[in-house]
Scaffold this motif. Structure first.
Motif, PDB file in Angstrom:
ATOM      1  N   MET A   1     -30.222  28.544  59.254  1.00  0.00           N
ATOM      2  CA  MET A   1     -30.710  30.005  59.221  1.00  0.00           C
ATOM      3  C   MET A   1     -31.155  30.282  57.743  1.00  0.00           C
ATOM      4  SD  MET A   1     -28.053  33.517  59.291  1.00  0.00           S
ATOM      5  CE  MET A   1     -27.965  33.282  61.004  1.00  0.00           C
ATOM      6  N   THR A   2     -32.266  31.062  57.947  1.00  0.00           N
ATOM      7  CA  THR A   2     -33.008  31.475  56.602  1.00  0.00           C
ATOM      8  C   THR A   2     -32.737  32.837  56.374  1.00  0.00           C
ATOM      9  OG1 THR A   2     -34.705  29.890  57.033  1.00  0.00           O
ATOM     10  CG2 THR A   2     -35.215  31.506  55.428  1.00  0.00           C
ATOM     11  N   VAL A   3     -32.236  33.278  55.008  1.00  0.00           N
ATOM     12  CA  VAL A   3     -32.179  34.399  54.578  1.00  0.00           C
ATOM     13  C   VAL A   3     -33.031  35.030  53.437  1.00  0.00           C
ATOM     14  CG1 VAL A   3     -30.523  36.125  53.467  1.00  0.00           C
ATOM     15  CG2 VAL A   3     -29.569  34.452  55.218  1.00  0.00           C
ATOM     16  N   VAL A   4     -33.770  35.906  53.579  1.00  0.00           N
ATOM     17  CA  VAL A   4     -34.938  36.579  52.541  1.00  0.00           C
ATOM     18  C   VAL A   4     -34.003  37.491  51.880  1.00  0.00           C
ATOM     19  CG1 VAL A   4     -37.119  37.624  52.127  1.00  0.00           C
ATOM     20  CG2 VAL A   4     -36.696  35.753  54.180  1.00  0.00           C
ATOM     21  N   ARG A   5     -33.915  37.472  50.443  1.00  0.00           N
ATOM     22  CA  ARG A   5     -33.336  38.677  49.756  1.00  0.00           C
ATOM     23  C   ARG A   5     -34.293  38.650  48.368  1.00  0.00           C
ATOM     24  NH1 ARG A   5     -31.214  35.738  45.764  1.00  0.00           N
ATOM     25  NH2 ARG A   5     -30.202  33.436  46.119  1.00  0.00           N
ATOM     26  N   GLU A   6     -33.887  39.545  47.487  1.00  0.00           N
ATOM     27  CA  GLU A   6     -34.450  39.785  46.398  1.00  0.00           C
ATOM     28  C   GLU A   6     -34.167  38.779  45.330  1.00  0.00           C
ATOM     29  OE1 GLU A   6     -35.144  43.484  42.849  1.00  0.00           O
ATOM     30  OE2 GLU A   6     -34.193  43.766  44.923  1.00  0.00           O
ATOM     31  N   TYR A   7     -35.156  38.420  44.342  1.00  0.00           N
ATOM     32  CA  TYR A   7     -34.851  37.291  43.232  1.00  0.00           C
ATOM     33  C   TYR A   7     -33.731  37.846  42.457  1.00  0.00           C
ATOM     34  CZ  TYR A   7     -35.700  34.701  38.986  1.00  0.00           C
ATOM     35  OH  TYR A   7     -35.727  34.155  38.093  1.00  0.00           O
ATOM     36  N   ASP A   8     -32.840  37.058  42.316  1.00  0.00           N
ATOM     37  CA  ASP A   8     -31.734  37.167  41.251  1.00  0.00           C
ATOM     38  C   ASP A   8     -31.924  36.152  40.248  1.00  0.00           C
ATOM     39  OD1 ASP A   8     -29.827  37.571  39.509  1.00  0.00           O
ATOM     40  OD2 ASP A   8     -28.209  37.554  41.228  1.00  0.00           O
ATOM     41  N   ALA A  56     -36.600  32.886  49.895  1.00  0.00           N
ATOM     42  CA  ALA A  56     -35.977  32.615  51.098  1.00  0.00           C
ATOM     43  C   ALA A  56     -34.884  31.456  50.829  1.00  0.00           C
ATOM     44  CB  ALA A  56     -36.999  32.079  52.138  1.00  0.00           C
ATOM     45  N   GLU A  57     -33.658  31.722  51.206  1.00  0.00           N
ATOM     46  CA  GLU A  57     -32.690  30.794  50.841  1.00  0.00           C
ATOM     47  C   GLU A  57     -31.978  30.169  52.545  1.00  0.00           C
ATOM     48  OE1 GLU A  57     -29.063  31.335  47.976  1.00  0.00           O
ATOM     49  OE2 GLU A  57     -28.734  32.565  49.783  1.00  0.00           O
ATOM     50  N   MET A  58     -31.707  28.844  52.358  1.00  0.00           N
ATOM     51  CA  MET A  58     -31.344  28.226  53.561  1.00  0.00           C
ATOM     52  C   MET A  58     -30.034  27.380  53.231  1.00  0.00           C
ATOM     53  SD  MET A  58     -33.316  25.274  55.809  1.00  0.00           S
ATOM     54  CE  MET A  58     -34.562  26.709  56.413  1.00  0.00           C
ATOM     55  N   GLY A  59     -29.289  27.386  54.311  1.00  0.00           N
ATOM     56  CA  GLY A  59     -27.882  26.883  54.234  1.00  0.00           C
ATOM     57  C   GLY A  59     -26.895  27.767  54.404  1.00  0.00           C
ATOM     58  N   THR A  60     -25.628  27.028  54.480  1.00  0.00           N
ATOM     59  CA  THR A  60     -24.331  28.039  54.643  1.00  0.00           C
ATOM     60  C   THR A  60     -23.440  27.819  53.492  1.00  0.00           C
ATOM     61  OG1 THR A  60     -23.288  26.126  55.834  1.00  0.00           O
ATOM     62  CG2 THR A  60     -24.360  28.064  57.079  1.00  0.00           C
ATOM     63  N   GLU A  61     -23.131  26.570  53.211  1.00  0.00           N
ATOM     64  CA  GLU A  61     -22.162  26.314  52.401  1.00  0.00           C
ATOM     65  C   GLU A  61     -22.879  25.928  50.739  1.00  0.00           C
ATOM     66  OE1 GLU A  61     -19.371  23.240  53.219  1.00  0.00           O
ATOM     67  OE2 GLU A  61     -18.439  24.328  54.817  1.00  0.00           O
TER      68      GLU A  61
END
Length: 404
Positions: A1-8, A56-61
């Motif tokens: 799953m790919t999650v798109v969020r604001e840059y931190d 865009a961030e991928m992975g669970t753990e």
């Protein structure tokens, strides 16, 4: 799953830099351009009125950043109209038509995660933010031969090819460039520069309504006007009457140009050059430094991190305007030399009549940069009539240095 969020910045910097490195460095044996954002991934947009960076961030753990995108919003000129408030006895006055424009830049997807829809998802999320903040149009700039980028935006995202400006790049030599003795270069203060640009250039396509913020920015190195030496404006100290008076009674020919310091935002580096290329470049610099009076062109050290100055707001009038621009570019070159830059650059419309006065090396330049545009909605809060995406190109554009 790919999650798109604001840059931190507190947790994403290393991941973003890793993706940047993977995307910028080309195959072994080929020249590629690497951009170092000096530890600040949003430095190229933070000077805009409103900006956002998404990852865009991928992975669970074990989460991994696999892509990012940057965007900003500003108000610019998209056309012009007659001021109907003037009486018939007065001369026609043309006023700018403004629109809220969004700009997409810095789209990156890790080479190991392409063709999975990540780039498309990043663009869509950014466009949603644009709409929420009232943007009426969105545009991107990409290389004409970057087929993957062109296909994504024009094929999947609904953008259309809009403008094809030219990026003109000239090396900074080891010697100073002579400014014509027939020309006087005058530096304007930011308030006077704003007056000149608003009177003369406010109807130019892409002119930013917050030009005062640009000219007063710490990265702005000044606005310079070239006039014929011996004219009433080029006779020495105290001869400048102010921009409004100057434009009311201009000399036969004149030109204007502003300089932006990109060096303090990012550095560039050419990678993949052969040993022979490096030796030849170094030899030219040694000869230029040893015999500066010969004024021989030399290749700057572009194979290690170098900075650039960007010339913008280029314009002028009169039969000798091209020569005036050439003198201003020589002055800008000398500023870049003092600032330790490797190149000076400008971006102008493909049909810009003054481009002949901008020195550049063809091997460093881009004849056709591709700008694509998309209409985000049907509401035009600033009185824009019609669809800007269907308008024909003009002779000139105003390139905002905050987005170069």
């Amino acid at each position: 799953m790919t999650v798109v969020r604001e840059y931190d910045p507190s947790r994403d910097l290393a991941g973003v830099e890793d993706v940047e490195r993977r995307c910028e460095v080309g195959p072994s044996g080929k020249l590629s351009l690497f951009t170092d954002l000096l530890g600040d991934p949003i430095c190229r947009i933070r000077h805009s009125p409103s900006y956002l960076m998404l990852v865009a961030e991928m992975g669970t753990e074990k989460k991994e950043i696999v892509g990012m995108i940057r965007g900003c919003i500003k108000t610019v000129t998209c056309g012009k109209k007659l001021d109907l408030n003037h009486t018939k006895s007065q001369n026609d006055v043309v006023k700018p038509l403004y629109t809220k424009l969004a700009y997409v830049l810095g789209l990156r997807v890790s080479p190991f995660h392409r063709r999975q829809g990540i780039g498309f998802k990043l663009v869509k999320m950014m466009e949603e933010w644009f709409r929420q903040n009232g943007a009426e149009y969105s545009y991107i700039a990409t290389e004409n031969d970057n087929q993957a980028s062109v296909n994504l935006f024009t094929g999947k995202c609904g953008y259309s090819e809009f403008r094809t400006p030219s990026i003109l790049v000239n090396p900074v030599y080891a010697h100073r460039v002579n400014v014509s003795r027939r020309v006087t270069v005058i530096k304007l203060d930011p308030v006077d520069a704003e007056t000149l640009y608003r009177i003369r250039f406010s109807t130019t396509e892409f002119f930013p309504r917050d030009i005062d913020s640009v000219l007063n920015n710490k990265l702005s190195l000044g606005t310079f006007v070239a006039v014929p030496r011996g004219s009433c404006y080029g006779s020495g100290s105290g001869s400048w009457p102010g921009s409004a008076k100057f434009l009311e009674y201009p000399p036969e020919s004149w030109a204007v140009l502003s300089v932006w310091n990109c060096k303090d935002s990012f550095r560039l580096e050419v990678r993949g050059a052969s040993r022979l290329r490096r030796v030849v470049a170094k030899t030219t610099r040694v000869v230029d430094k040893t015999l500066p009076f010969l004024k021989l062109p030399s290749i700057p050290s572009v194979f290690e991190p170098f900075g650039l100055h960007f010339m913008y707001g280029i314009g002028g009038e009169g039969p000798r305007a091209v020569k005036m621009v050439k003198s201003l570019c020589a002055h800008a070159h000398n500023l870049a030399k003092e600032g330790g830059c490797g190149v000076v650059a400008a971006e102008v419309a493909g049909e810009e009549p003054l481009r002949r006065g901008i020195p550049h090396w063809k091997v460093l330049s881009c004849a056709e940069d591709l700008w694509c545009i998309k209409r985000l909605g049907d509401d035009y809060s600033d009185g824009v009539v019609g669809d800007w995406t269907k308008s024909p190109p003009g002779l000139s554009i105003f390139v905002d240095p905050r987005e170069f």
